[in-house]
Design an enzyme around this catalytic site. Structure first.
Site, PDB file in Angstrom:
ATOM      1  N   ARG A  11       0.847  -1.206   0.000  1.00 15.40           N
ATOM      2  CA  ARG A  11       0.000   0.000   0.000  1.00 15.40           C
ATOM      3  C   ARG A  11       0.880   1.254   0.000  1.00 15.40           C
ATOM      4  O   ARG A  11       0.625   2.203  -0.746  1.00 15.40           O
ATOM      5  CB  ARG A  11      -0.902   0.028   1.230  1.00 15.40           C
ATOM      6  CG  ARG A  11      -2.127  -0.808   1.117  1.00 15.40           C
ATOM      7  CD  ARG A  11      -3.053  -0.546   2.327  1.00 15.40           C
ATOM      8  NE  ARG A  11      -4.188  -1.428   2.306  1.00 15.40           N
ATOM      9  CZ  ARG A  11      -5.266  -1.259   1.537  1.00 15.40           C
ATOM     10  NH1 ARG A  11      -5.338  -0.243   0.718  1.00 15.40           N
ATOM     11  NH2 ARG A  11      -6.262  -2.112   1.602  1.00 15.40           N
ATOM     12  N   ARG A  12       1.889   1.271   0.843  1.00 11.99           N
ATOM     13  CA  ARG A  12       2.775   2.435   0.920  1.00 11.99           C
ATOM     14  C   ARG A  12       3.579   2.606  -0.365  1.00 11.99           C
ATOM     15  O   ARG A  12       3.746   3.725  -0.852  1.00 11.99           O
ATOM     16  CB  ARG A  12       3.702   2.303   2.119  1.00 11.99           C
ATOM     17  CG  ARG A  12       2.980   2.463   3.433  1.00 11.99           C
ATOM     18  CD  ARG A  12       3.904   2.313   4.605  1.00 11.99           C
ATOM     19  NE  ARG A  12       3.159   2.449   5.856  1.00 11.99           N
ATOM     20  CZ  ARG A  12       3.574   1.991   7.010  1.00 11.99           C
ATOM     21  NH1 ARG A  12       4.750   1.392   7.114  1.00 11.99           N
ATOM     22  NH2 ARG A  12       2.830   2.143   8.085  1.00 11.99           N
ATOM     23  N   ARG A  32      -4.731  -9.899  -2.646  1.00 14.75           N
ATOM     24  CA  ARG A  32      -5.548 -11.100  -2.886  1.00 14.75           C
ATOM     25  C   ARG A  32      -4.907 -12.332  -2.240  1.00 14.75           C
ATOM     26  O   ARG A  32      -5.600 -13.179  -1.681  1.00 14.75           O
ATOM     27  CB  ARG A  32      -5.713 -11.297  -4.398  1.00 14.75           C
ATOM     28  CG  ARG A  32      -6.771 -12.223  -4.808  1.00 14.75           C
ATOM     29  CD  ARG A  32      -8.144 -11.713  -4.409  1.00 14.75           C
ATOM     30  NE  ARG A  32      -8.840 -12.858  -3.847  1.00 14.75           N
ATOM     31  CZ  ARG A  32      -9.758 -12.834  -2.920  1.00 14.75           C
ATOM     32  NH1 ARG A  32     -10.172 -11.715  -2.415  1.00 14.75           N
ATOM     33  NH2 ARG A  32     -10.295 -13.928  -2.473  1.00 14.75           N
ATOM     34  N   GLN A  34      -3.058 -12.389   0.438  1.00 19.82           N
ATOM     35  CA  GLN A  34      -3.286 -12.283   1.886  1.00 19.82           C
ATOM     36  C   GLN A  34      -4.717 -12.657   2.240  1.00 19.82           C
ATOM     37  O   GLN A  34      -4.954 -13.381   3.201  1.00 19.82           O
ATOM     38  CB  GLN A  34      -2.954 -10.866   2.351  1.00 19.82           C
ATOM     39  CG  GLN A  34      -2.983 -10.676   3.840  1.00 19.82           C
ATOM     40  CD  GLN A  34      -4.317 -10.172   4.362  1.00 19.82           C
ATOM     41  OE1 GLN A  34      -5.093  -9.557   3.643  1.00 19.82           O
ATOM     42  NE2 GLN A  34      -4.582 -10.439   5.622  1.00 19.82           N
ATOM     43  N   TYR A  74       2.950 -20.057  -1.655  1.00 23.38           N
ATOM     44  CA  TYR A  74       1.796 -19.571  -2.406  1.00 23.38           C
ATOM     45  C   TYR A  74       1.791 -18.040  -2.425  1.00 23.38           C
ATOM     46  O   TYR A  74       1.622 -17.415  -3.466  1.00 23.38           O
ATOM     47  CB  TYR A  74       0.507 -20.105  -1.772  1.00 23.38           C
ATOM     48  CG  TYR A  74      -0.759 -19.440  -2.246  1.00 23.38           C
ATOM     49  CD1 TYR A  74      -1.385 -19.857  -3.413  1.00 23.38           C
ATOM     50  CD2 TYR A  74      -1.331 -18.393  -1.530  1.00 23.38           C
ATOM     51  CE1 TYR A  74      -2.551 -19.248  -3.850  1.00 23.38           C
ATOM     52  CE2 TYR A  74      -2.487 -17.788  -1.966  1.00 23.38           C
ATOM     53  CZ  TYR A  74      -3.096 -18.216  -3.125  1.00 23.38           C
ATOM     54  OH  TYR A  74      -4.245 -17.615  -3.558  1.00 23.38           O
ATOM     55  N   PHE A  75       1.982 -17.444  -1.256  1.00 26.07           N
ATOM     56  CA  PHE A  75       1.988 -15.993  -1.149  1.00 26.07           C
ATOM     57  C   PHE A  75       3.100 -15.392  -2.000  1.00 26.07           C
ATOM     58  O   PHE A  75       2.875 -14.430  -2.741  1.00 26.07           O
ATOM     59  CB  PHE A  75       2.142 -15.575   0.316  1.00 26.07           C
ATOM     60  CG  PHE A  75       2.037 -14.097   0.519  1.00 26.07           C
ATOM     61  CD1 PHE A  75       0.803 -13.508   0.723  1.00 26.07           C
ATOM     62  CD2 PHE A  75       3.160 -13.293   0.497  1.00 26.07           C
ATOM     63  CE1 PHE A  75       0.693 -12.134   0.905  1.00 26.07           C
ATOM     64  CE2 PHE A  75       3.070 -11.932   0.671  1.00 26.07           C
ATOM     65  CZ  PHE A  75       1.833 -11.343   0.873  1.00 26.07           C
ATOM     66  N   GLN A  76       4.289 -15.956  -1.897  1.00 23.75           N
ATOM     67  CA  GLN A  76       5.406 -15.453  -2.687  1.00 23.75           C
ATOM     68  C   GLN A  76       5.132 -15.588  -4.184  1.00 23.75           C
ATOM     69  O   GLN A  76       5.425 -14.669  -4.955  1.00 23.75           O
ATOM     70  CB  GLN A  76       6.684 -16.213  -2.346  1.00 23.75           C
ATOM     71  CG  GLN A  76       7.265 -15.875  -1.009  1.00 23.75           C
ATOM     72  CD  GLN A  76       8.537 -16.646  -0.749  1.00 23.75           C
ATOM     73  OE1 GLN A  76       8.667 -17.809  -1.130  1.00 23.75           O
ATOM     74  NE2 GLN A  76       9.494 -16.001  -0.102  1.00 23.75           N
ATOM     75  N   GLY A  77       4.602 -16.729  -4.588  1.00 24.54           N
ATOM     76  CA  GLY A  77       4.313 -16.943  -5.997  1.00 24.54           C
ATOM     77  C   GLY A  77       3.249 -16.003  -6.518  1.00 24.54           C
ATOM     78  O   GLY A  77       3.381 -15.438  -7.609  1.00 24.54           O
ATOM     79  N   TYR A  78       2.199 -15.822  -5.744  1.00 17.16           N
ATOM     80  CA  TYR A  78       1.102 -14.944  -6.161  1.00 17.16           C
ATOM     81  C   TYR A  78       1.583 -13.501  -6.239  1.00 17.16           C
ATOM     82  O   TYR A  78       1.179 -12.747  -7.133  1.00 17.16           O
ATOM     83  CB  TYR A  78      -0.060 -15.063  -5.190  1.00 17.16           C
ATOM     84  CG  TYR A  78      -1.424 -14.741  -5.762  1.00 17.16           C
ATOM     85  CD1 TYR A  78      -1.590 -14.038  -6.945  1.00 17.16           C
ATOM     86  CD2 TYR A  78      -2.566 -15.140  -5.098  1.00 17.16           C
ATOM     87  CE1 TYR A  78      -2.840 -13.746  -7.452  1.00 17.16           C
ATOM     88  CE2 TYR A  78      -3.829 -14.858  -5.584  1.00 17.16           C
ATOM     89  CZ  TYR A  78      -3.962 -14.156  -6.763  1.00 17.16           C
ATOM     90  OH  TYR A  78      -5.207 -13.869  -7.256  1.00 17.16           O
ATOM     91  N   ARG A  85       1.236 -19.104  -8.336  1.00 19.58           N
ATOM     92  CA  ARG A  85       0.580 -19.554  -7.101  1.00 19.58           C
ATOM     93  C   ARG A  85       0.057 -20.973  -7.208  1.00 19.58           C
ATOM     94  O   ARG A  85      -0.242 -21.603  -6.194  1.00 19.58           O
ATOM     95  CB  ARG A  85      -0.562 -18.614  -6.746  1.00 19.58           C
ATOM     96  CG  ARG A  85      -1.810 -18.838  -7.561  1.00 19.58           C
ATOM     97  CD  ARG A  85      -2.838 -17.745  -7.370  1.00 19.58           C
ATOM     98  NE  ARG A  85      -4.126 -18.084  -7.879  1.00 19.58           N
ATOM     99  CZ  ARG A  85      -4.478 -18.115  -9.163  1.00 19.58           C
ATOM    100  NH1 ARG A  85      -3.589 -17.832 -10.088  1.00 19.58           N
ATOM    101  NH2 ARG A  85      -5.699 -18.434  -9.518  1.00 19.58           N
TER     102      ARG A  85
END
Length: 112
Positions: A11-12, A32, A34, A74-78, A85
């Site tokens: 966001r920042r 998404r 997260q 999954y998070f890293q891939g997405y 992902r």
């Protein structure tokens, strides 16, 4: 918590203020990822708890650690690309099915 911190960082980085959930594609993927992980967490915790009580704590703990690792991947891939992902997503789904099986076996043995 790590995933939520990554959303704050994105966001920042892309200057997207809450409550906005759209903007730069990188932010949208991180957000998404997260949300997806948060949606599955109650299911995971419930299965981990039941399987740990009624099956075997060591086996279930190993499955739990592996599940957390696959969700991290999954998070890293997405975050990198939407297609990245899929492998970890399928692996984490298989682990949830395994936990369902372990919980079911444990409950059957306990009550029979």
């Amino acid at each position: 918590a790590y995933f939520a911190l990554q959303v704050i960082h994105a966001r920042r980085k892309h200057k997207i203020s809450p409550p906005e959930t759209t903007g730069h594609p990188e932010f949208e993927r991180i957000f998404r990822a997260q949300v997806n992980c948060s949606e599955y967490f109650p299911i995971f915790i419930s299965l981990l708890w039941v399987a740990g009580i009624f099956f075997h704590q060591g086996v279930v703990a190993a499955c739990g650690l592996l599940y957390l690792y696959t969700r991290f991947r999954y998070f890293q891939g997405y975050a990198a690309a939407a297609q990245e992902r899929l492998g970890p997503l399928y692996a984490s789904a298989r682990l949830l099915w395994l936990l369902i099986g372990l919980a079911a076996v444990g409950l059957l043995v306990h009550f029979l």
